[in-house]
Design a protein around this motif. Structure first.
Motif, mmCIF file in Angstrom:
data_model
loop_
_atom_site.group_PDB
_atom_site.id
_atom_site.type_symbol
_atom_site.label_atom_id
_atom_site.label_comp_id
_atom_site.label_asym_id
_atom_site.label_seq_id
_atom_site.Cartn_x
_atom_site.Cartn_y
_atom_site.Cartn_z
ATOM 1 N N SER A 66 0.965 -1.343 0.025
ATOM 2 C CA SER A 66 0.051 -0.129 -0.030
ATOM 3 C C SER A 66 0.988 1.409 -0.039
ATOM 4 C CB SER A 66 -0.971 0.261 1.360
ATOM 5 O OG SER A 66 -0.149 0.015 2.339
ATOM 6 N N SER A 67 1.961 1.271 0.179
ATOM 7 C CA SER A 67 3.131 2.198 0.112
ATOM 8 C C SER A 67 3.534 2.742 -0.916
ATOM 9 C CB SER A 67 4.088 2.362 1.455
ATOM 10 O OG SER A 67 4.795 1.290 1.076
ATOM 11 N N TYR A 68 3.533 1.839 -2.069
ATOM 12 C CA TYR A 68 4.007 2.203 -3.314
ATOM 13 C C TYR A 68 3.336 3.386 -3.923
ATOM 14 C CZ TYR A 68 6.089 -2.780 -3.214
ATOM 15 O OH TYR A 68 6.870 -3.804 -2.835
ATOM 16 N N MET A 69 4.451 4.478 -4.031
ATOM 17 C CA MET A 69 3.693 5.507 -4.567
ATOM 18 C C MET A 69 4.396 5.981 -5.826
ATOM 19 S SD MET A 69 0.986 6.318 -2.844
ATOM 20 C CE MET A 69 0.767 8.081 -3.165
ATOM 21 N N HIS A 70 3.660 6.851 -6.662
ATOM 22 C CA HIS A 70 4.325 7.513 -7.817
ATOM 23 C C HIS A 70 3.522 8.656 -8.035
ATOM 24 C CE1 HIS A 70 5.373 8.081 -12.085
ATOM 25 N NE2 HIS A 70 6.509 7.400 -11.523
ATOM 26 N N PHE A 71 4.046 9.669 -8.839
ATOM 27 C CA PHE A 71 3.032 10.737 -9.092
ATOM 28 C C PHE A 71 1.951 10.650 -9.547
ATOM 29 C CE2 PHE A 71 5.869 10.643 -12.730
ATOM 30 C CZ PHE A 71 4.918 10.644 -13.917
ATOM 31 N N HIS A 72 1.639 9.324 -10.228
ATOM 32 C CA HIS A 72 0.176 9.018 -10.687
ATOM 33 C C HIS A 72 -0.530 8.599 -9.650
ATOM 34 C CE1 HIS A 72 0.727 8.366 -15.022
ATOM 35 N NE2 HIS A 72 1.859 8.950 -14.792
ATOM 36 N N GLY A 73 -0.159 8.242 -8.492
ATOM 37 C CA GLY A 73 -0.866 7.790 -7.441
ATOM 38 C C GLY A 73 -0.207 6.341 -7.019
ATOM 39 N N HIS A 74 -0.776 5.737 -6.024
ATOM 40 C CA HIS A 74 -0.425 4.670 -5.348
ATOM 41 C C HIS A 74 -0.715 3.509 -6.299
ATOM 42 C CE1 HIS A 74 -4.828 4.379 -4.542
ATOM 43 N NE2 HIS A 74 -4.739 3.180 -4.659
ATOM 44 N N ASN A 75 0.009 2.302 -5.947
ATOM 45 C CA ASN A 75 -0.265 1.127 -6.826
ATOM 46 C C ASN A 75 -1.464 0.393 -6.655
ATOM 47 O OD1 ASN A 75 0.111 -1.103 -8.306
ATOM 48 N ND2 ASN A 75 1.787 -1.853 -7.156
ATOM 49 N N ALA A 76 -2.388 0.512 -7.548
ATOM 50 C CA ALA A 76 -3.701 -0.198 -7.494
ATOM 51 C C ALA A 76 -3.818 -1.413 -8.026
ATOM 52 C CB ALA A 76 -4.911 0.905 -8.113
ATOM 53 N N TYR A 77 -2.863 -2.041 -8.512
ATOM 54 C CA TYR A 77 -2.744 -3.281 -9.184
ATOM 55 C C TYR A 77 -2.538 -4.381 -8.022
ATOM 56 C CZ TYR A 77 -2.339 -0.504 -13.302
ATOM 57 O OH TYR A 77 -2.494 0.553 -14.240
ATOM 58 N N PRO A 78 -3.461 -5.640 -8.483
ATOM 59 C CA PRO A 78 -2.942 -6.775 -7.518
ATOM 60 C C PRO A 78 -1.302 -6.965 -7.670
ATOM 61 C CG PRO A 78 -4.951 -7.144 -8.934
ATOM 62 C CD PRO A 78 -4.267 -5.903 -9.479
ATOM 63 N N ALA A 79 -0.890 -7.996 -6.831
ATOM 64 C CA ALA A 79 0.408 -8.491 -6.585
ATOM 65 C C ALA A 79 0.709 -9.112 -7.915
ATOM 66 C CB ALA A 79 0.702 -9.350 -5.592
ATOM 67 N N ALA A 80 -0.176 -9.911 -8.571
ATOM 68 C CA ALA A 80 0.091 -10.638 -9.831
ATOM 69 C C ALA A 80 0.620 -9.781 -10.877
ATOM 70 C CB ALA A 80 -1.045 -11.696 -10.349
ATOM 71 N N PHE A 81 -0.072 -8.750 -10.948
ATOM 72 C CA PHE A 81 0.670 -7.806 -12.071
ATOM 73 C C PHE A 81 1.819 -6.942 -11.678
ATOM 74 C CE2 PHE A 81 -4.288 -7.348 -12.845
ATOM 75 C CZ PHE A 81 -4.345 -7.216 -14.051
ATOM 76 N N LEU A 82 2.164 -6.939 -10.417
ATOM 77 C CA LEU A 82 3.327 -6.262 -9.966
ATOM 78 C C LEU A 82 4.400 -7.568 -10.379
ATOM 79 C CD1 LEU A 82 4.884 -4.113 -8.663
ATOM 80 C CD2 LEU A 82 4.720 -5.276 -6.385
ATOM 81 N N TYR A 83 4.271 -8.859 -10.132
ATOM 82 C CA TYR A 83 5.105 -9.853 -10.492
ATOM 83 C C TYR A 83 5.178 -9.765 -12.103
ATOM 84 C CZ TYR A 83 4.150 -11.464 -5.658
ATOM 85 O OH TYR A 83 4.105 -11.549 -4.467
ATOM 86 N N PHE A 84 4.275 -9.585 -12.710
ATOM 87 C CA PHE A 84 4.148 -9.548 -14.532
ATOM 88 C C PHE A 84 5.223 -8.376 -14.665
ATOM 89 C CE2 PHE A 84 2.507 -8.077 -18.257
ATOM 90 C CZ PHE A 84 2.586 -9.054 -19.225
ATOM 91 N N TYR A 85 4.897 -7.587 -14.466
ATOM 92 C CA TYR A 85 5.490 -6.026 -14.376
ATOM 93 C C TYR A 85 7.086 -6.148 -14.166
ATOM 94 C CZ TYR A 85 1.432 -3.755 -15.892
ATOM 95 O OH TYR A 85 0.393 -3.396 -16.499
ATOM 96 N N THR A 86 7.418 -6.818 -13.136
ATOM 97 C CA THR A 86 8.857 -7.298 -12.737
ATOM 98 C C THR A 86 9.349 -8.272 -13.709
ATOM 99 O OG1 THR A 86 7.960 -7.162 -10.497
ATOM 100 C CG2 THR A 86 10.219 -8.299 -10.819
ATOM 101 N N SER A 87 8.866 -9.010 -14.334
ATOM 102 C CA SER A 87 9.164 -9.967 -15.549
ATOM 103 C C SER A 87 9.684 -9.126 -16.658
ATOM 104 C CB SER A 87 8.558 -11.050 -15.593
ATOM 105 O OG SER A 87 7.175 -10.595 -16.511
#
Length: 103
Positions: A66-87
């Motif tokens: 919940s603390s992942y922030m960017h100037f677009h706002g906080h991260n509203a994606y589920p963890a699976a998207f974060l893993y996909f974007y990490t790949s």
């Protein structure tokens, strides 16, 4: 009624004959527009920098999602998207341009 049926059959015959051409034209148009966006639109127009920034925060070991922030706002994606974007981040080497091209 018969003339409508004849017209409908003529349209169907034309579509059957030209479907492959229409699909190819649509595919080329979509590819052209995608390349135009990647090459000529500033990166802040879309969310790619935010995705990369969230991935970098994740890779730094920050596990409070919940603390992942960017100037677009906080991260509203589920963890699976974060893993996909990490790949994608690893495949692209962290390059925004390559990241967009891979997507």
């Amino acid at each position: 009624v018969r003339t409508k049926l004849v017209k409908l059959l003529a349209v169907r015959a034309w579509l059957d004959k030209h479907t492959r051409l229409l699909v190819n034209i649509a595919s080329i148009l979509i590819a052209t527009l995608s390349c135009h966006e990647i090459l000529f639109q500033p990166s802040f127009v879309n969310d790619w920098p935010a995705h990369l920034h969230h991935v970098e925060q994740f890779l730094q070991g920050r596990l409070d999602f919940s603390s992942y922030m960017h100037f677009h706002g906080h991260n509203a994606y589920p963890a699976a998207f974060l893993y996909f974007y990490t790949s994608l981040y690893y495949i692209s080497g962290g390059s925004l341009w390559v990241f967009q091209m891979l997507w």
